[in-house]
Design an enzyme around this catalytic site. Sequence first.
Site, mmCIF file in Angstrom:
data_model
loop_
_atom_site.group_PDB
_atom_site.id
_atom_site.type_symbol
_atom_site.label_atom_id
_atom_site.label_comp_id
_atom_site.label_asym_id
_atom_site.label_seq_id
_atom_site.Cartn_x
_atom_site.Cartn_y
_atom_site.Cartn_z
ATOM 1 N N SER A 170 0.832 -1.189 0.000
ATOM 2 C CA SER A 170 0.000 0.000 0.000
ATOM 3 C C SER A 170 0.876 1.251 0.000
ATOM 4 C CB SER A 170 -0.949 -0.046 1.197
ATOM 5 O OG SER A 170 -2.224 0.445 0.862
ATOM 6 N N LYS A 222 -18.900 18.717 3.393
ATOM 7 C CA LYS A 222 -17.910 18.935 4.437
ATOM 8 C C LYS A 222 -17.739 17.682 5.280
ATOM 9 C CE LYS A 222 -15.093 21.018 7.215
ATOM 10 N NZ LYS A 222 -13.722 21.266 6.773
#
Length: 340
Positions: A170, A222
Amino acid sequence: MEFLYEYGLFLAKAVTLVIAFVIVLVAIIGSASRQRPGKGHLEMTSLTSQLNDVTQYARSVLLDKTAMKKLAKEQKKEEKKQKAQSKQKEEASRLFVLDFEGSMDAHEVERLREEITAVLCVAKADDEVLVRLESGGGVVHGYGLAASQLQRIKEKGISLTIAVDKVAASGGYMMACVADKLLSARFAYIGSIGVLAQIPNVNKLLKKHDVEFEQHTAGDYKRTLTVFGENTDEGREKFKKDLENIHVQFKDWVQSQRQSLDIEKVATGEVWLGNEALSLGLVDDIMTSDDYIMSNHPEREIFAVKYTVKKNVAEKLGLSMASVAEKSVMRLFSKARHWF
């Protein structure tokens, strides 16, 4: 009765002293934990000298006196030759060895940037940097910065080799793929080119106990998903799109570093062992970092570069570990939405 009275008085005093000691200790730890870590310093160690010492010791144990005398004569001749070629030796290329063992929040990047800066201040065009990298990944922004730090080496025209002895998955592979030459141990884990995001939701539990939760935002997205509020399908969809966007950029980054790679074949989030990774083009060779260092000895001068930071009082005592761990976890959950 008098005995019990005196014993009770003694016990009360003892308890009072213990409580006072604990309060003072907590105050000291609290103050110390708020202190900034001490200023770090750079350490540069000659691995060439260490290898020479190991070789000399092994010979002293294994060889008899006659062989040791013969070897000593040969070494004297070699030393004279080296002195005559001292000027050439000064101009010989060097191998700088850095270590990066990444955690989930990739805070080790702060030391890595100092080490790379130090190397770039003295490195010549024919020098080389070897990074012994171990990481299973972590936060996107942390490993993105770490990969950018490695990119600085290549941009200066210095050859970069990365060796993975255990795992580069990763975010770890996001760093590793920057290398001009990427080495892997036979059973190291390589790959995991994917993105992960997970978040618990306790909204049903709060409703069950008649607990209301309010959250107010400015901006439609948001906060797409929340721990305490009721998540919406629209929020989930936006969250997934964000993941896909990061995954696309992750793939683009790997492809830009290893252009011959079939990115769609390997960017599935899977991990492979070293031999499999080699056949897929994720790495360039099967070799441990130890083998690579030995292959450069004694032709090159080899130096280990390490930036160390002085620990504060709380870290030295080890008594604020739980507090630090708690703060770290909370900081990660508040700042990191996506993970490699």
